[in-house]
Design a protein around this motif. Structure first.
Motif, short mmCIF file in Angstrom:
data_model
loop_
_atom_site.label_atom_id
_atom_site.label_comp_id
_atom_site.label_asym_id
_atom_site.label_seq_id
_atom_site.Cartn_x
_atom_site.Cartn_y
_atom_site.Cartn_z
N VAL B 26 -89.10 -78.14 16.89
CA VAL B 26 -88.71 -77.67 15.56
C VAL B 26 -89.57 -76.47 15.13
CG1 VAL B 26 -88.57 -78.31 13.11
CG2 VAL B 26 -87.76 -79.88 14.86
N SER B 27 -90.87 -76.54 15.44
CA SER B 27 -91.77 -75.45 15.01
C SER B 27 -91.56 -74.19 15.84
CB SER B 27 -93.22 -75.89 15.13
OG SER B 27 -93.55 -76.03 16.50
N GLU B 28 -90.85 -74.34 16.97
CA GLU B 28 -90.60 -73.22 17.88
C GLU B 28 -91.89 -72.58 18.39
OE1 GLU B 28 -87.64 -70.60 16.28
OE2 GLU B 28 -86.34 -72.27 15.78
N ALA B 29 -92.91 -73.43 18.51
CA ALA B 29 -94.18 -72.94 19.07
C ALA B 29 -93.94 -72.49 20.52
CB ALA B 29 -95.21 -74.05 19.03
N VAL B 376 -82.90 -73.45 8.32
CA VAL B 376 -83.84 -73.76 9.41
C VAL B 376 -83.19 -74.59 10.51
CG1 VAL B 376 -86.07 -73.60 8.26
CG2 VAL B 376 -84.74 -75.68 8.02
N PHE B 379 -79.01 -72.49 13.96
CA PHE B 379 -79.24 -71.22 14.63
C PHE B 379 -78.14 -70.23 14.26
CE2 PHE B 379 -79.91 -68.69 18.63
CZ PHE B 379 -81.17 -68.27 18.27
#
Lengths: 87, 426
Positions: B26-29, B376, B379
């Motif tokens: 979710v954080s797209e780290a 969020v 996409f």
């Protein structure tokens, strides 16, 4: 809100190339061929980065660019015709 | 679950590992695939060290049938996309409706939904938004209502078929639904939702659609008719093989792989170029996440959710279906819908109902329909906002949420009624 804007920018950047490709294919299918140019931020303009990134969406700029391309094409065609006549 | 040492395995650290993967995704780290691979490695290491699973067992959790279906469909869709079939059809439809704003909204919405039934959501949206933005500039109309409609309809499209989205493939395979069977349960609901959604969006945007249209000079569409026909044929071939697979009872994955081989052989495109453009992030994510779910199942970590659902439903299949629908719908407001679908599959498998078709259908609907509530979580919404901004149109992300949340609630409520009627749960 700033985080949200960052997220939108980051996610869109990951598909931006595909989006531009699709846009060009659509333009081409509509009989309006496009070319892709990668223009770097000119040296000494670092402080205008934000403005620079907005240029593709700036209608006034795009109209000026279109005019520039028109003039450049005319000059190129005239030069080509002169060269062909000379040879 | 007892380990081979005879000790009960505590699922807490496994659940924490799962939570870490979800958080990373979710954080797209990292890219989704890497987040899932890290999680899979972690959980397999826990499982092996606790004696709950062996490494071979962990590898067997990779769902090869799902991957074969996914890759087969991706190859066909990539080839068809390159043929320009969808571009040609979408341009034809949008241009036909260009001078009638209401018709344009409906045509754009339907085209978006139908395109995303077959193309990936991303490809479908980029195509429609590119058309709208290029025609919008030339025609002097406001593309924002149409682009937002497209994003919402793309999210909705693809709910009703086995190959419409990756969650559908995952649920369909686990449920044992063939292509025709899947469509018979979910396609009527999807088509009805098209009508409801377009009507609501038309009411919402009707004031903004009455803008003056410039006269556009419409040139002939310049595409290779041979390629367009080739793409249409390959799509027809894949759909026919998927239907045949359902009738003759052979796996849909075999039909998808056969279609992919035919598409590569007949299209004449560079096979390696086609392979390079496949969405490998989704493929690796799916493979790794099925391992994570397999490990969680082995240590009975998801049993708690199944028991809670069972207790809350009190033996009623209607109530259990509603819970799956609304909980998965709410979860996919915040999480990627593939995570939601894959996480719910073992929960449904654990529920003690003889006929689980309503539950599987609820999961498909819930995980597909929750996607447009928040920017969020979607996409396609983010892509739409990004594309509009690149072309100089300003749009507030929360303005989409103001439409997305009520629409999601309306979709889920409508789906609940549909499930009651379709499966005779009353």
């Amino acid at each position: 809100m700033a985080k949200m804007e960052e997220l939108i920018e980051k996610r869109f950047k990951s598909v931006e190339e595909k989006y531009r490709e699709e846009l060009d294919l659509v333009c081409e299918a509509l009989g309006k061929p496009c070319i892709i140019l990668h223009v770097q931020l000119p040296e000494g303009c670092e402080e205008y980065r934000e403005l620079f990134e907005k240029l593709p969406g700036d209608e006034e700029f795009m109209a000026e660019l279109q005019e520039f391309v028109r003039e450049a094409l005319k000059k190129k065609a005239e030069k080509q015709a002169r060269e062909e006549a000379q040879s | 679950m007892l380990s081979w040492l005879g000790e009960k395995v505590d699922p807490t650290k496994y659940l924490l590992g799962y939570a870490l993967v979800v958080l990373l995704a979710v954080s797209e780290a990292f890219p989704m695939s890497l987040s899932a691979l890290i999680g899979a490695a972690l959980l397999v290491a826990f499982g092996v060290s606790d004696g709950a699973i062996s490494f071979d067992k962990a590898l067997s959790f990779v769902d090869l049938e799902l991957l074969a279906l996914l890759i087969g469909v991706m190859v066909v869709v990539e080839v068809v996309d390159r043929c320009g079939t969808f571009r040609y059809l979408a341009l034809k439809v949008v241009r036909k409706a260009l001078r009638r704003p209401a018709l344009l909204l409906i045509a754009t919405g339907l085209m978006s939904a139908l395109t995303s039934l077959l193309l990936s959501d991303e490809a479908a949206l980029l195509l429609i938004v590119a058309i709208l933005l290029s025609l919008g500039k030339a025609g002097g109309f406001d593309p924002i209502p149409l682009a937002v409609t497209s994003a919402i309809m793309v999210n909705l499209g693809g709910t009703g078929t086995l190959i419409g989205s990756v969650p559908n493939m995952a649920v369909g395979i686990k449920a044992g639904f063939s292509f025709p069977e899947f469509a018979s349960y979910l396609l009527p609901c999807e088509f009805a939702l098209y009508g409801v959604t377009l009507a609501l969006l038309f009411l919402y945007y009707r004031g903004k659609l009455r803008l003056g249209f410039k006269e556009l000079e419409l040139e002939e569409i310049e595409v290779s008719r041979v390629d367009v026909a080739k793409g249409a044929f390959l799509l027809f071939l894949m759909l026919s093989l998927l239907v045949a697979a359902g009738i003759a009872e052979f796996p849909a994955s075999a039909a998808a792989l056969a279609s992919a081989i035919a598409a590569l052989a007949l299209s004449g495109f560079d096979t390696l170029e086609v392979f390079q453009r496949l969405d490998w992030d989704t493929v690796f994510f799916t493979a790794a996440f099925t391992v994570i779910i397999g490990v969680l199942e082995s240590v009975e970590a998801l049993k708690g959710l199944a028991l809670w659902l069972q207790g809350a439903a009190g033996g009623s299949i209607a109530l259990a279906s509603f819970l799956v629908l609304f909980v998965s719908g709410a979860a996919s407001l915040l999480l990627p819908n593939l995570i939601v679908a894959l996480s719910f599959i073992p929960v449904i498998e654990d529920l003690p109902f003889a006929d689980k078709r309503p539950l599987w259908s609820s999961l498909v609907l819930g995980s597909n329909l929750g996607g447009v509530g928040l920017p969020v979580s979607s996409f396609v919404i983010v892509m739409t906002i990004g594309a509009l901004r690149r072309e100089g149109y300003e749009i507030d992300p929360w303005s989409i949420t103001r439409i997305g949340i009520p629409l999601t609630a309306a979709w889920l409520a409508f789906s609940a009624i549909y499930l009651l009627i379709r499966f005779g749960l009353l």
